[in-house]
Motif scaffolding. Structure first.
Motif, short mmCIF file in Angstrom:
data_model
loop_
_atom_site.label_atom_id
_atom_site.label_comp_id
_atom_site.label_asym_id
_atom_site.label_seq_id
_atom_site.Cartn_x
_atom_site.Cartn_y
_atom_site.Cartn_z
N PRO B 72 96.90 132.03 21.22
CA PRO B 72 96.98 130.95 20.24
C PRO B 72 97.99 131.31 19.16
N VAL B 73 98.83 130.39 18.84
CA VAL B 73 99.79 130.63 17.76
C VAL B 73 99.58 129.56 16.71
N ALA B 74 98.80 129.90 15.72
CA ALA B 74 98.44 128.93 14.67
C ALA B 74 99.49 128.93 13.58
N ARG B 75 99.22 128.12 12.58
CA ARG B 75 100.13 127.96 11.44
C ARG B 75 101.17 129.06 11.27
N TYR B 76 100.91 130.07 10.48
CA TYR B 76 101.96 131.03 10.16
C TYR B 76 102.02 132.20 11.16
N TRP B 77 101.28 132.07 12.24
CA TRP B 77 101.23 133.19 13.16
C TRP B 77 102.44 133.23 14.08
N THR B 78 102.86 134.42 14.38
CA THR B 78 103.92 134.59 15.37
C THR B 78 103.39 135.54 16.43
N ARG B 79 104.10 135.61 17.53
CA ARG B 79 103.72 136.57 18.57
C ARG B 79 103.69 137.99 18.02
N ALA B 80 104.60 138.24 17.07
CA ALA B 80 104.75 139.61 16.58
C ALA B 80 103.46 140.18 15.99
N MET B 81 102.58 139.29 15.51
CA MET B 81 101.34 139.79 14.91
C MET B 81 100.44 140.46 15.94
N TYR B 82 100.65 140.17 17.22
CA TYR B 82 99.81 140.77 18.27
C TYR B 82 100.35 142.10 18.80
N TYR B 83 101.63 142.39 18.49
CA TYR B 83 102.28 143.51 19.17
C TYR B 83 101.53 144.84 19.03
N ILE B 193 91.64 141.00 13.15
CA ILE B 193 91.28 141.12 14.57
C ILE B 193 90.98 142.59 14.90
N LEU B 194 91.83 143.46 14.42
CA LEU B 194 91.60 144.90 14.64
C LEU B 194 90.21 145.31 14.20
N ASN B 195 89.84 144.91 12.98
CA ASN B 195 88.54 145.30 12.44
C ASN B 195 87.40 144.56 13.13
N GLY B 196 87.61 143.27 13.38
CA GLY B 196 86.56 142.46 13.97
C GLY B 196 86.21 142.93 15.37
N LEU B 197 87.21 143.24 16.17
CA LEU B 197 86.95 143.62 17.56
C LEU B 197 86.73 145.11 17.75
N TYR B 198 87.50 145.93 16.99
CA TYR B 198 87.50 147.36 17.30
C TYR B 198 87.12 148.25 16.13
N GLY B 199 86.62 147.65 15.05
CA GLY B 199 86.29 148.42 13.85
C GLY B 199 85.35 149.58 14.11
N ALA B 200 84.42 149.39 15.04
CA ALA B 200 83.45 150.45 15.31
C ALA B 200 84.03 151.56 16.18
N ARG B 201 85.25 151.35 16.70
CA ARG B 201 85.87 152.34 17.60
C ARG B 201 87.08 153.00 16.93
N ILE B 202 87.05 153.00 15.58
CA ILE B 202 88.16 153.59 14.82
C ILE B 202 87.65 154.79 14.03
N LEU B 203 88.41 155.88 14.10
CA LEU B 203 88.10 157.06 13.31
C LEU B 203 88.74 156.92 11.93
N GLY B 204 87.97 157.10 10.89
CA GLY B 204 88.52 156.99 9.55
C GLY B 204 89.27 158.25 9.12
N VAL B 205 90.41 158.08 8.52
CA VAL B 205 91.15 159.22 7.96
C VAL B 205 91.38 158.95 6.47
N ASP B 206 91.71 159.99 5.74
CA ASP B 206 91.83 159.92 4.27
C ASP B 206 93.05 159.09 3.87
#
Lengths: 271, 271
Positions: B72-83, B193-206
């Motif tokens: 889906p490419v909504a209003r201000y979205w471009t393909r680049a946001m998915y890269y 999207i990163l946080n919504g889908l994969y937030g629980a699979r991310i290691l936090g760093v300082d």
């Protein structure tokens, strides 16, 4: 390019920062760094040689004791304050031109255009720290130093020297006499002597390019009617001079160039 | 070291600054820079290759059209946001690890310690922009994105990726579905999207080391009870991130790191 630095051991870390920034911002340029310093160890000198690797050579200069036989050394004065004034006597006779730089300077653009400046028969080139108060301080300083011929009060932190001309005109005895006679009123001894004796034989250069007073960002901006903003400074200024008592290597330093200076401090530590 | 950057033509100058600072502050390190970009000319690419000379190679990545057939490419979205989210699909299958960096980042210390961080079974490592408001904004963002498992809301400007794990777990269809379903509430699409889908699979760093929010000097200083002053930042922080609308390459930018950024802008222009 011939560079002259004079320092004692305490100023070694800032000197390393100054030299690191000089190399970083003059790609492809090679340097002979003449060093007149008291109290530097063999290890200090090896560290400086390592820093210059592939870009230049370090040339420590011997100071003959007899040159200072007649020098007055008052309260806070040390021999080191005379070194830059006596560059023509101390440096090799084969050297015609040298650029003296204070160790509290950060180089952020190439210095080649300054180095190649024609001196038009003068002994040196130097900058006046212009400002809103320039019209007041210059006459005051001229009066104080009894030198009405000089056009301005020059800062002695950046000096492009014609050594051949200085060998002919600069006489150590004059310098020591002047220091003795004016001991009461010399606030910044080396700078006051430079201006008092040789102010009329100095070519003025633009301080916003070649000796930018890092305390005075707002003043340069105002005097230039907004032209000399941070983009201008980063694109044009070559020599940022951290004048005054507050030094950028102190923890408490908070000037606009604080991050830039402290980053170069780290770059110097890595070399 | 494998670096990933994604950008359009407008961000080419900051990208050159980011890469210049990366090379300058990782002496002796070599880089493979994977570039996923729209609208870059052959000349743009040659310029980047010149910048990397002797220190690494540029690897432009082709984006297959069919990958985005269902996007889906909504209003201000471009393909680049998915890269960056699709890095595992877009990068060569032989690559196991890559460090994604936003072009509005300035590197001021070596990134090797981050690059070598063990991911402990997670897909990625990323930083949360901690602050006085962290306790409020994180629950709000978790609620907004309906992801109660994630411990924090991660900034997507610096992502250390385990590409092998991502190839197993990240599915383009999931990403496009999520974007479609949440189109109304996505404020920062890629990051949400990163946080919504994969937030629980991310290691936090300082973040004060690996994704320092350059707008927040005073906040870091306060939260650390004065420890993280400018000396600390210049000595420890590796990645300064110029988040937000005000960018340091604009004339009007006045942040504490303004001189530092603008100086690197000049260093990049010289390469």
């Amino acid at each position: 390019m011939n560079i002259l630095v004079t320092l004692d051991h305490n100023y070694l870390p800032p000197l390393r920062v100054m030299l690191t920034s000089l190399l970083t911002n003059s790609p492809g340029e090679r340097f002979a760094v003449y060093l007149i310093g008291d109290g530097l160890t063999a290890e200090d000198l090896r560290g400086l040689e390592t820093l210059l690797t592939n870009r230049g050579c370090l040339c420590p200069v011997e100071v003959p004791e007899d040159l200072f036989a007649d020098a007055p050394v008052a309260r806070y004065w040390t021999r080191a304050m005379y070194y830059r004034l006596l560059a023509a006597q101390l440096l090799p006779k084969t050297l015609d031109r040298v650029l003296y730089l204070d160790p509290d300077i950060l180089v952020i653009n190439p210095v080649r255009p300054l180095y190649d400046t024609g001196l038009e028969g003068n002994l040196m080139a130097a900058a006046t720290h212009t400002g809103l108060l320039a019209g007041i301080t210059d006459p005051v300083n001229r009066l104080r130093l009894e030198n009405y011929e000089a056009e301005a009060y020059y800062n002695s932190g950046v000096l492009l020297m014609d050594l051949a001309a200085m060998r002919r005109e600069v006489c150590p005895a004059d310098i020591f006499d002047y220091a003795r006679e004016h001991a009461d009123i010399l606030l910044l001894p080396d700078q006051d002597i430079l201006n008092g004796l040789y102010g009329a034989r100095i070519l003025g250069v633009d301080d916003s390019l070649w000796n930018y007073d890092a305390r005075r960002f707002d003043r340069y901006l105002l005097l230039s009617q907004g032209e000399k903003d941070m983009d201008w400074v980063m694109g044009h200024t070559a020599l940022l001079h951290f004048c005054g008592k507050r030094k950028p290597w102190n923890h408490s330093y908070q000037g606009r160039f604080s991050a830039l200076y402290k980053h170069y401090w780290r770059l110097a530590a890595r070399r």
